[in-house]
Design a protein around this motif. Structure first.
Motif, PDB file in Angstrom:
ATOM      1  N   VAL A  16      23.577  26.958  14.718  1.00  0.00           N
ATOM      2  CA  VAL A  16      22.879  26.899  15.995  1.00  0.00           C
ATOM      3  C   VAL A  16      21.668  25.985  15.904  1.00  0.00           C
ATOM      4  N   GLU A  17      20.923  26.080  14.802  1.00  0.00           N
ATOM      5  CA  GLU A  17      19.730  25.269  14.633  1.00  0.00           C
ATOM      6  C   GLU A  17      20.054  23.785  14.545  1.00  0.00           C
ATOM      7  N   HIS A  18      21.156  23.460  13.871  1.00  0.00           N
ATOM      8  CA  HIS A  18      21.562  22.051  13.705  1.00  0.00           C
ATOM      9  C   HIS A  18      22.803  21.760  14.554  1.00  0.00           C
ATOM     10  N   LYS A  19      22.795  22.238  15.785  1.00  0.00           N
ATOM     11  CA  LYS A  19      24.011  22.146  16.596  1.00  0.00           C
ATOM     12  C   LYS A  19      24.408  20.700  16.899  1.00  0.00           C
ATOM     13  N   LEU A  20      23.422  19.799  17.022  1.00  0.00           N
ATOM     14  CA  LEU A  20      23.778  18.395  17.250  1.00  0.00           C
ATOM     15  C   LEU A  20      24.528  17.824  16.052  1.00  0.00           C
ATOM     16  N   LEU A  21      24.063  18.184  14.850  1.00  0.00           N
ATOM     17  CA  LEU A  21      24.720  17.714  13.632  1.00  0.00           C
ATOM     18  C   LEU A  21      26.103  18.349  13.503  1.00  0.00           C
ATOM     19  N   VAL A  22      26.197  19.637  13.819  1.00  0.00           N
ATOM     20  CA  VAL A  22      27.487  20.324  13.769  1.00  0.00           C
ATOM     21  C   VAL A  22      28.447  19.734  14.797  1.00  0.00           C
ATOM     22  N   PHE A  23      27.913  19.441  15.994  1.00  0.00           N
ATOM     23  CA  PHE A  23      28.751  18.836  17.035  1.00  0.00           C
ATOM     24  C   PHE A  23      29.301  17.486  16.585  1.00  0.00           C
ATOM     25  N   ALA A  24      28.454  16.686  15.906  1.00  0.00           N
ATOM     26  CA  ALA A  24      28.910  15.383  15.409  1.00  0.00           C
ATOM     27  C   ALA A  24      30.028  15.562  14.382  1.00  0.00           C
ATOM     28  N   CYS A  25      29.892  16.575  13.499  1.00  0.00           N
ATOM     29  CA  CYS A  25      30.936  16.840  12.504  1.00  0.00           C
ATOM     30  C   CYS A  25      32.235  17.273  13.177  1.00  0.00           C
ATOM     31  N   ILE A  26      32.131  18.175  14.165  1.00  0.00           N
ATOM     32  CA  ILE A  26      33.325  18.659  14.873  1.00  0.00           C
ATOM     33  C   ILE A  26      33.992  17.518  15.633  1.00  0.00           C
ATOM     34  N   LEU A  27      33.180  16.688  16.301  1.00  0.00           N
ATOM     35  CA  LEU A  27      33.740  15.562  17.044  1.00  0.00           C
ATOM     36  C   LEU A  27      34.462  14.596  16.111  1.00  0.00           C
ATOM     37  N   SER A  28      33.928  14.388  14.907  1.00  0.00           N
ATOM     38  CA  SER A  28      34.590  13.520  13.935  1.00  0.00           C
ATOM     39  C   SER A  28      35.965  14.073  13.571  1.00  0.00           C
ATOM     40  N   ILE A  29      36.030  15.389  13.347  1.00  0.00           N
ATOM     41  CA  ILE A  29      37.311  16.016  13.012  1.00  0.00           C
ATOM     42  C   ILE A  29      38.278  15.954  14.189  1.00  0.00           C
ATOM     43  N   VAL A  30      37.776  16.187  15.413  1.00  0.00           N
ATOM     44  CA  VAL A  30      38.627  16.128  16.615  1.00  0.00           C
ATOM     45  C   VAL A  30      39.271  14.754  16.742  1.00  0.00           C
ATOM     46  N   LEU A  31      38.467  13.705  16.613  1.00  0.00           N
ATOM     47  CA  LEU A  31      38.992  12.342  16.744  1.00  0.00           C
ATOM     48  C   LEU A  31      39.954  12.006  15.608  1.00  0.00           C
ATOM     49  N   GLU A 298      31.693  26.675   4.927  1.00  0.00           N
ATOM     50  CA  GLU A 298      31.061  26.080   6.106  1.00  0.00           C
ATOM     51  C   GLU A 298      31.862  24.887   6.620  1.00  0.00           C
ATOM     52  N   LEU A 299      32.233  24.014   5.696  1.00  0.00           N
ATOM     53  CA  LEU A 299      32.952  22.799   6.092  1.00  0.00           C
ATOM     54  C   LEU A 299      34.346  23.124   6.624  1.00  0.00           C
ATOM     55  N   LEU A 300      35.016  24.117   6.019  1.00  0.00           N
ATOM     56  CA  LEU A 300      36.343  24.516   6.493  1.00  0.00           C
ATOM     57  C   LEU A 300      36.264  25.145   7.878  1.00  0.00           C
ATOM     58  N   LEU A 301      35.185  25.879   8.142  1.00  0.00           N
ATOM     59  CA  LEU A 301      35.019  26.459   9.472  1.00  0.00           C
ATOM     60  C   LEU A 301      34.842  25.363  10.520  1.00  0.00           C
ATOM     61  N   ILE A 302      33.994  24.391  10.204  1.00  0.00           N
ATOM     62  CA  ILE A 302      33.804  23.250  11.115  1.00  0.00           C
ATOM     63  C   ILE A 302      35.126  22.496  11.296  1.00  0.00           C
ATOM     64  N   THR A 303      35.849  22.275  10.192  1.00  0.00           N
ATOM     65  CA  THR A 303      37.133  21.564  10.238  1.00  0.00           C
ATOM     66  C   THR A 303      38.139  22.308  11.105  1.00  0.00           C
ATOM     67  N   SER A 304      38.200  23.615  10.990  1.00  0.00           N
ATOM     68  CA  SER A 304      39.176  24.404  11.743  1.00  0.00           C
ATOM     69  C   SER A 304      38.949  24.287  13.239  1.00  0.00           C
ATOM     70  N   VAL A 305      37.679  24.363  13.637  1.00  0.00           N
ATOM     71  CA  VAL A 305      37.364  24.226  15.067  1.00  0.00           C
ATOM     72  C   VAL A 305      37.778  22.838  15.562  1.00  0.00           C
ATOM     73  N   GLY A 306      37.372  21.794  14.823  1.00  0.00           N
ATOM     74  CA  GLY A 306      37.726  20.431  15.221  1.00  0.00           C
ATOM     75  C   GLY A 306      39.216  20.175  15.181  1.00  0.00           C
ATOM     76  N   LEU A 307      39.909  20.782  14.205  1.00  0.00           N
ATOM     77  CA  LEU A 307      41.353  20.570  14.057  1.00  0.00           C
ATOM     78  C   LEU A 307      42.120  21.149  15.241  1.00  0.00           C
ATOM     79  N   VAL A 308      41.780  22.345  15.658  1.00  0.00           N
ATOM     80  CA  VAL A 308      42.470  22.974  16.791  1.00  0.00           C
ATOM     81  C   VAL A 308      42.298  22.141  18.059  1.00  0.00           C
ATOM     82  N   ILE A 309      41.060  21.734  18.323  1.00  0.00           N
ATOM     83  CA  ILE A 309      40.812  20.909  19.520  1.00  0.00           C
ATOM     84  C   ILE A 309      41.521  19.562  19.395  1.00  0.00           C
ATOM     85  N   GLY A 310      41.459  18.959  18.204  1.00  0.00           N
ATOM     86  CA  GLY A 310      42.090  17.655  17.983  1.00  0.00           C
ATOM     87  C   GLY A 310      43.595  17.696  18.151  1.00  0.00           C
ATOM     88  N   LEU A 311      44.255  18.755  17.665  1.00  0.00           N
ATOM     89  CA  LEU A 311      45.704  18.884  17.817  1.00  0.00           C
ATOM     90  C   LEU A 311      46.098  19.036  19.281  1.00  0.00           C
TER      91      LEU A 311
END
Length: 823
Positions: A16-31, A298-311
């Protein structure tokens, strides 16, 4: 349990504190996931369609028998009888031609398939009905139940109106053609009619013959026809299809690498941003393995969220796109798509596991004593060096498996070397530019001082950004690269001829009379005949070709090209037009017999012919010596013509009966009587230069469409990834921005300073890109461009503006965080 509790309390709070950074990581995985899934689906479609297209080109038959030359021969009675007598073999015969059709007085061309025998194969099609491919129908602008006037060029069937019964979908994006006729068929578009009484046949299809029947059939038709099996066509086309598939995989691999680099950097900055926390965890008693598991979770959790949206995004996009280009609705879910879901899931998680090694190694390498130092260079730690080497090996293996060869190791080694070169150039450039701080003393001093202090980090981010852009620019070159090696015909430059009207010898007089009646004078008349070059200045063709500098191993092959030449006996010419096409010498003088104007660019160099050379030609079996009086330009409109000759003896009846008269028109005045001639002249056929060039352009554009669309997807996702990574880099400099604010620097002044810094960095990036891209363009320009290599400064000026925009926008995004922190 304590571990999971700590993860819930600490990590989720930090998300939550670094949500912009987390969002950038998730967006990278989505793309990364969406683009990889899209590439996989499109590659599967291309591969599946290739097999169907090969079968279609061979007539969905085991054997296809077709003319070796371009509609020059027809089946003899003995050959037709042979097909009829074949035991236990299903066959069909027909006639193929390129002909004119008319709708509402608009003249167009189609590749006409006249279906003849046996009747039971074509019971669904009546004699006055026609079926069109969607490619032909779209170009002609016709719908089902429209009527077309069709030129049949038949001895017994009259040209007449046909009703469009059906329009069949055609594949625009894949070509499995092997012969000149098949290229014409694919470019122009098909039409089918049923004429059971048509006596002329030039194509046949045989199903399920035995090996002995195949050999016997080849012997029966060997003189003028080629007999090709489905397996032989597949063997010929397979390398071309495989090259295109490798091109698709290359695009996918480049996209995967770009996404991998950006995801790795996102993870690295996400972890290093909280390095102090990991040190505290170690002080509190956590072991390196627990820290590694903590970060990996942490990284796998971020990856999972981005992967589901990306698929989801990739699946919806690929289904919609493939359905649009396939002229049918693709199933929303299939076993093939399930395979791609599993493939992409495995690749993305594998990518996460591989690239997480570097940030995990960084967290493990930092100790309390090391953290107390003001400057820490983690790259000097052996643990991190080892992790980088392991990442290289694992990524090389992954790319090699994806491409189906071990070229991935060489591929990534080249990337590593390129990255080091870009880093050195960027670092040196930034350090040199930063020295301007000694000259500039106003507020902009901070921009150049900041460049010096952060030159290493800026050079690192610049390297990532520059390498990714170099890959994107290489992607843009892929369609031309694939097309140049795919065997597809190339578009030729247009000459001055606007239209060519071909007819028979019997129709020359009435056509000439009608032209005279309508006061049309701007045309030439040539009789096209078959010729054979026997000697040049007394040398045999083999000796002439050898003297021309052809490599010994290709002498016989090159000499064979002179056995069948197209020679025009010129009867009427326009002096002003012919002079434009001459490079040297003069046009035919009809008061002097046996002169020849040569097209010197056929098979050998133009330097091998000179004005006054003697050439021995055989025209329809009669030999005659000619003197070269002129040489045509390389850009002349007679690309397929070997020469023009004047000889009254060759204009006698027995030669005329074997010739093809051609009226060539040089403006649009002919159009006013074109429709009338097409309807009245049973042997007439019209070809417009503009129509041909348009057909070729559409064909080539269709062949590159899939590559272009994949590249657009790749570039789109890559640019978003670059914006993410640039945002993350600027996020790392939040402390610098906050310090500037704390000293009273206004937001407006800071923006101006940062704009100058981003413009300077963007200029360094553009120059670096040019240093690597221009040599590549220089090496490939001879292959892809008729104009040769040309440097365009405006191209890099636009590129500089785009890069500066990306860099500055990514900085502005971080200002949201700065303002919130300050307030």
């Amino acid at each position: 349990m304590k571990f999971l509790h700590l993860f819930k309390v600490y990590s989720l709070r930090n998300f939550v504190e670094h949500k912009l950074l987390v969002f950038a990581c998730i967006l990278s995985i989505v793309l990364a996931a969406a683009s990889t899934y899209f590439m996989s689906t499109l590659t599967d479609y291309y591969q599946d369609t290739a097999a169907e297209e090969i079968s279609k080109v061979n007539g969905h038959a085991a054997i296809k028998i077709q003319d070796k030359d371009y509609f020059q021969h027809t089946f003899s009675d003995d050959q037709v009888s042979y097909l009829t007598s074949l035991p236990n073999t299903t066959y069909s015969t027909g006639r193929q031609m390129v002909t004119n059709v008319m709708i509402d007085d608009q003249i167009g061309n189609v590749f006409l398939n006249v279906m003849i025998k046996p009747q039971e194969n074509f019971q669904k099609l009546k004699k006055d009905e026609i079926v069109l491919s969607s490619k032909a129908a779209d170009r002609l602008g016709v719908q089902v139940n429209d009527q077309l006037f069709v030129k049949l060029h038949s001895q017994i069937e009259k040209d007449r109106l046909f009703t469009v019964k059906e329009i069949l979908p055609s594949n625009r994006y894949l070509d499995a053609s092997d012969t000149e006729m098949e290229y014409s068929e694919n470019m122009i578009g098909n039409a089918w009619v049923y004429l059971p009484d048509e006596p002329v046949q030039n194509v046949a299809y045989l199903d399920s013959p035995s090996k002995s029947t195949i050999e016997e059939t080849k012997n029966v038709f060997s003189l003028n026809f080629s007999t090709r099996t489905h397996e032989e066509l597949t063997e010929k086309i397979a390398p071309r299809i495989e090259l295109r598939l490798q091109g698709l995989k290359l695009i996918g691999a480049i996209t995967f690498i770009i996404s991998g680099i950006c995801v790795s950097c996102a993870f690295l900055f996400f972890v290093t941003q909280r390095m102090k926390d990991y040190v505290l965890m170690k002080v509190m008693g956590m072991k390196n393995k627990q820290v590694a598991a903590f970060i990996l979770l942490e990284l796998l959790l971020i990856t999972s969220v981005g992967l589901v949206i990306g698929l989801i995004v990739g699946h919806i996009g690929s289904v919609a796109y493939v359905s649009s280009i396939a002229n049918s609705t693709l199933k929303f879910f299939s076993l093939g798509q399930l395979k791609n879901v599993l493939l992409v899931t495995g690749l993305i998680y594998l990518e996460t596991l591989i690239f997480s090694l570097i940030p995990i190694s960084c967290a493990q390498a930092v100790s309390f004593q090391l953290f107390k130092k003001k400057q820490v260079n983690l790259l000097k730690e052996s643990r991190i060096k080892l992790s980088i080497f392991v990442v290289y090996l694992l990524l090389s293996l992954t790319i090699s498996l994806y491409l189906g060869s071990f070229s991935g190791f060489i591929y990534l080694l080249g990337i590593l070397i390129l990255s080091l070169l870009v880093f050195v150039i960027s670092y040196v450039g930034i350090r040199l530019v930063s020295r301007l701080r000694f000259v500039i003393k106003n507020k902009y001093y901070l921009a150049f001082s900041s460049l010096k202090q952060t030159s290493g980090m800026i050079a690192f981010s610049t390297t990532i950004f520059t390498i990714s852009l170099i890959f994107i620019l290489i992607l843009i070159m892929v369609p031309n690269f694939i097309t140049s090696f795919s065997g597809t015909p190339q578009e030729e430059k247009s000459g001055v001829v606007s239209a060519v009207y071909t007819t028979s010898s019997d129709s020359v007089v009435p056509v000439s009379s009608k032209l005279q009646t309508h006061s049309i004078e701007d045309y030439t008349l040539d009789y096209s005949v078959n010729g054979q070059l026997l000697e040049v200045n007394g040398d045999s063709i083999e000796e002439f070709v050898s003297k021309a500098g052809v490599v010994d191993v290709y002498v016989s092959e090159t000499a064979a090209n002179f056995d069948r030449l197209s020679v025009n006996i010129s009867q009427r010419f326009l002096e002003s037009v012919q002079k434009q096409e001459l490079e040297k010498g003069q046009w035919l003088d009809y008061e002097k017999e046996n002169q020849i104007v040569l097209n010197p660019y056929m098979y050998v160099s133009s330097d091998n012919y000179n004005i006054g050379d003697k050439i021995l030609l055989s025209i329809e079996g009669e030999s005659q010596e000619f003197t070269i009086c002129g040489l045509l330009r390389s850009s002349n409109s007679s690309k397929g013509i070997f020469a023009y000759i004047n000889n009254s003896a060759f204009l006698k009846q027995n030669v005329l009966l074997k010739s093809v008269p051609q009226f060539k028109f040089y403006n649009s005045s002919f159009e006013e009587i074109a429709g009338e001639l097409i309807r009245e002249d049973p042997d007439g056929f019209l070809e417009r230069d503009s129509d041909f060039l348009g057909i070729v352009k559409v064909f080539l554009d269709d062949q590159k469409a899939i590559f272009n669309n994949m590249i657009v997807v790749s570039i789109f996702s890559s640019l978003f990834l670059l914006v993410c990574i640039q945002f993350i880099v600027n996020y790392q400099r939040l402390n610098d921005y906050q310090i500037m604010f704390s000293f009273g620097l206004s937001n407006q002044k800071l923006r101006k300073i940062m704009l100058l810094e981003k413009l300077v960095i963007s200029l360094i990036q553009s120059v670096t890109i040019a240093l690597f891209i221009e040599p590549l363009r220089f090496l490939t320009s001879s292959e892809f461009s008729a104009q040769g290599y040309q440097f365009n400064p405006a191209y890099y000026a636009i590129l500089w503006v785009i890069i500066a925009g990306i860099n500055y926008c990514s900085y502005l995004l971080t200002q949201v965080k700065v303002r919130r922190t300050i307030h």
